[in-house]
Design a protein around this motif. Sequence first.
Motif, PDB file in Angstrom:
ATOM      1  N   PRO A 123       0.817  -1.231   0.000  1.00 30.91           N
ATOM      2  CA  PRO A 123       0.000   0.000   0.000  1.00 30.91           C
ATOM      3  C   PRO A 123       0.842   1.269   0.000  1.00 30.91           C
ATOM      4  O   PRO A 123       0.466   2.270  -0.619  1.00 30.91           O
ATOM      5  N   LEU A 124       1.986   1.234   0.687  1.00 26.73           N
ATOM      6  CA  LEU A 124       2.878   2.396   0.681  1.00 26.73           C
ATOM      7  C   LEU A 124       3.469   2.607  -0.704  1.00 26.73           C
ATOM      8  O   LEU A 124       3.565   3.742  -1.175  1.00 26.73           O
ATOM      9  N   ALA A 125       3.852   1.512  -1.364  1.00 28.00           N
ATOM     10  CA  ALA A 125       4.397   1.618  -2.721  1.00 28.00           C
ATOM     11  C   ALA A 125       3.368   2.254  -3.652  1.00 28.00           C
ATOM     12  O   ALA A 125       3.701   3.140  -4.452  1.00 28.00           O
ATOM     13  N   ASP A 126       2.117   1.812  -3.538  1.00 26.53           N
ATOM     14  CA  ASP A 126       1.052   2.368  -4.376  1.00 26.53           C
ATOM     15  C   ASP A 126       0.845   3.855  -4.078  1.00 26.53           C
ATOM     16  O   ASP A 126       0.675   4.668  -4.991  1.00 26.53           O
ATOM     17  N   ARG A 127       0.870   4.196  -2.797  1.00 31.93           N
ATOM     18  CA  ARG A 127       0.616   5.585  -2.390  1.00 31.93           C
ATOM     19  C   ARG A 127       1.729   6.508  -2.879  1.00 31.93           C
ATOM     20  O   ARG A 127       1.459   7.594  -3.425  1.00 31.93           O
ATOM     21  N   LEU A 128       2.983   6.095  -2.703  1.00 30.84           N
ATOM     22  CA  LEU A 128       4.105   6.946  -3.115  1.00 30.84           C
ATOM     23  C   LEU A 128       4.171   7.084  -4.631  1.00 30.84           C
ATOM     24  O   LEU A 128       4.512   8.150  -5.147  1.00 30.84           O
ATOM     25  N   PHE A 129       3.839   6.022  -5.342  1.00 34.77           N
ATOM     26  CA  PHE A 129       3.863   6.095  -6.805  1.00 34.77           C
ATOM     27  C   PHE A 129       2.743   7.000  -7.323  1.00 34.77           C
ATOM     28  O   PHE A 129       2.919   7.725  -8.298  1.00 34.77           O
ATOM     29  N   ALA A 130       1.603   6.961  -6.669  1.00 31.93           N
ATOM     30  CA  ALA A 130       0.456   7.761  -7.105  1.00 31.93           C
ATOM     31  C   ALA A 130       0.626   9.241  -6.782  1.00 31.93           C
ATOM     32  O   ALA A 130       0.081  10.100  -7.487  1.00 31.93           O
ATOM     33  N   ASP A 131       1.383   9.550  -5.718  1.00 27.40           N
ATOM     34  CA  ASP A 131       1.525  10.941  -5.293  1.00 27.40           C
ATOM     35  C   ASP A 131       2.992  11.274  -5.015  1.00 27.40           C
ATOM     36  O   ASP A 131       3.471  11.104  -3.891  1.00 27.40           O
ATOM     37  N   PRO A 132       3.713  11.788  -6.008  1.00 25.82           N
ATOM     38  CA  PRO A 132       5.146  12.100  -5.850  1.00 25.82           C
ATOM     39  C   PRO A 132       5.410  13.235  -4.868  1.00 25.82           C
ATOM     40  O   PRO A 132       6.565  13.464  -4.492  1.00 25.82           O
ATOM     41  N   THR A 133       4.386  13.957  -4.438  1.00 19.21           N
ATOM     42  CA  THR A 133       4.598  15.076  -3.515  1.00 19.21           C
ATOM     43  C   THR A 133       4.763  14.614  -2.072  1.00 19.21           C
ATOM     44  O   THR A 133       5.166  15.391  -1.210  1.00 19.21           O
ATOM     45  N   LEU A 134       4.440  13.358  -1.798  1.00 16.57           N
ATOM     46  CA  LEU A 134       4.549  12.846  -0.436  1.00 16.57           C
ATOM     47  C   LEU A 134       6.015  12.722  -0.024  1.00 16.57           C
ATOM     48  O   LEU A 134       6.897  12.517  -0.853  1.00 16.57           O
ATOM     49  N   ASP A 135       6.259  12.846   1.273  1.00 14.79           N
ATOM     50  CA  ASP A 135       7.598  12.662   1.819  1.00 14.79           C
ATOM     51  C   ASP A 135       7.786  11.167   2.101  1.00 14.79           C
ATOM     52  O   ASP A 135       7.192  10.632   3.041  1.00 14.79           O
ATOM     53  N   PRO A 136       8.609  10.476   1.304  1.00 13.74           N
ATOM     54  CA  PRO A 136       8.740   9.018   1.460  1.00 13.74           C
ATOM     55  C   PRO A 136       9.141   8.584   2.863  1.00 13.74           C
ATOM     56  O   PRO A 136       8.560   7.650   3.422  1.00 13.74           O
ATOM     57  N   LEU A 137      10.135   9.256   3.464  1.00 18.24           N
ATOM     58  CA  LEU A 137      10.591   8.860   4.795  1.00 18.24           C
ATOM     59  C   LEU A 137       9.500   9.023   5.839  1.00 18.24           C
ATOM     60  O   LEU A 137       9.308   8.160   6.705  1.00 18.24           O
ATOM     61  N   ALA A 138       8.769  10.115   5.738  1.00 16.41           N
ATOM     62  CA  ALA A 138       7.691  10.352   6.709  1.00 16.41           C
ATOM     63  C   ALA A 138       6.587   9.314   6.559  1.00 16.41           C
ATOM     64  O   ALA A 138       6.045   8.812   7.555  1.00 16.41           O
ATOM     65  N   GLU A 139       6.256   8.969   5.321  1.00 22.51           N
ATOM     66  CA  GLU A 139       5.204   7.993   5.080  1.00 22.51           C
ATOM     67  C   GLU A 139       5.637   6.586   5.496  1.00 22.51           C
ATOM     68  O   GLU A 139       4.813   5.758   5.906  1.00 22.51           O
ATOM     69  N   ALA A 140       6.933   6.312   5.387  1.00 18.21           N
ATOM     70  CA  ALA A 140       7.430   4.966   5.668  1.00 18.21           C
ATOM     71  C   ALA A 140       7.413   4.624   7.151  1.00 18.21           C
ATOM     72  O   ALA A 140       7.402   3.440   7.519  1.00 18.21           O
ATOM     73  N   VAL A 141       7.408   5.639   8.014  1.00 15.83           N
ATOM     74  CA  VAL A 141       7.461   5.390   9.458  1.00 15.83           C
ATOM     75  C   VAL A 141       6.327   4.473   9.918  1.00 15.83           C
ATOM     76  O   VAL A 141       6.535   3.555  10.732  1.00 15.83           O
ATOM     77  N   ALA A 142       5.139   4.682   9.375  1.00 12.39           N
ATOM     78  CA  ALA A 142       3.975   3.888   9.801  1.00 12.39           C
ATOM     79  C   ALA A 142       4.068   2.430   9.378  1.00 12.39           C
ATOM     80  O   ALA A 142       3.304   1.588   9.874  1.00 12.39           O
TER      81      ALA A 142
END
Length: 212
Positions: A123-142
């Motif tokens: 789900p994180l891979a899908d989310r980051l690919f769909a929205d390049p504006t997200l901060d990958p490190l911040a999103e990965a913490v969860a």
Amino acid sequence: MQKIIAQIAQEIRIQERQVLAAVELLDGGATVPFIARYRKEVTGGLDDTQLRELEFRLGYLRELEDRRQAVLKAIDEQGKLTDALRLAIAQAPTKQELEDIYQPFKLKRRTKGQIAREAGIEPLADRLFADPTLDPLAEAVAFTRPPEVLDDGKPGADFSTPHAVLDGVRDILSERWAEDAALVQNLREWLWSEGLLKSSLVAGKNENDPEV
């Protein structure tokens, strides 16, 4: 077989009856030089060059058709053969494109991407690919989790840090793209048309030496 004969006739620009006559002679054990010299009246005057191209394409297309049937059977046995997939396999013009289609269905060893998916990172891979504006490190913490310990006590997958989680994301996406037949074919065509081949003299070699 009729489809193969029709395709060869179209490619070499001869009549289907000429292809059929040549195929029967080749299947009977006759060689290309023999047919070109002694069986012109049977093949309608096909020359050595046409016969060699015919022989090559005949072997290739027969192998392609055999592989096509094997791929259909393998995917069907997995219960994943859809009408769209069946059509794509039937229309694959080359062995390479057929293998590109089959790639996602090949039975393979447990991959890094599969391990990451099992860890719930997709789900994180899908989310980051769909929205390049997200901060990958911040999103990965969860998505971090304690390191896995296997039944034999050995360490398993470790997604305990955001950076490790993002490695898993890369594994998932790279495998997904590598199994996208259309994308792979487009990349292959781009490489053939845009790629450059560069060579340089090995140290210590004499550039004036004809063999070099």
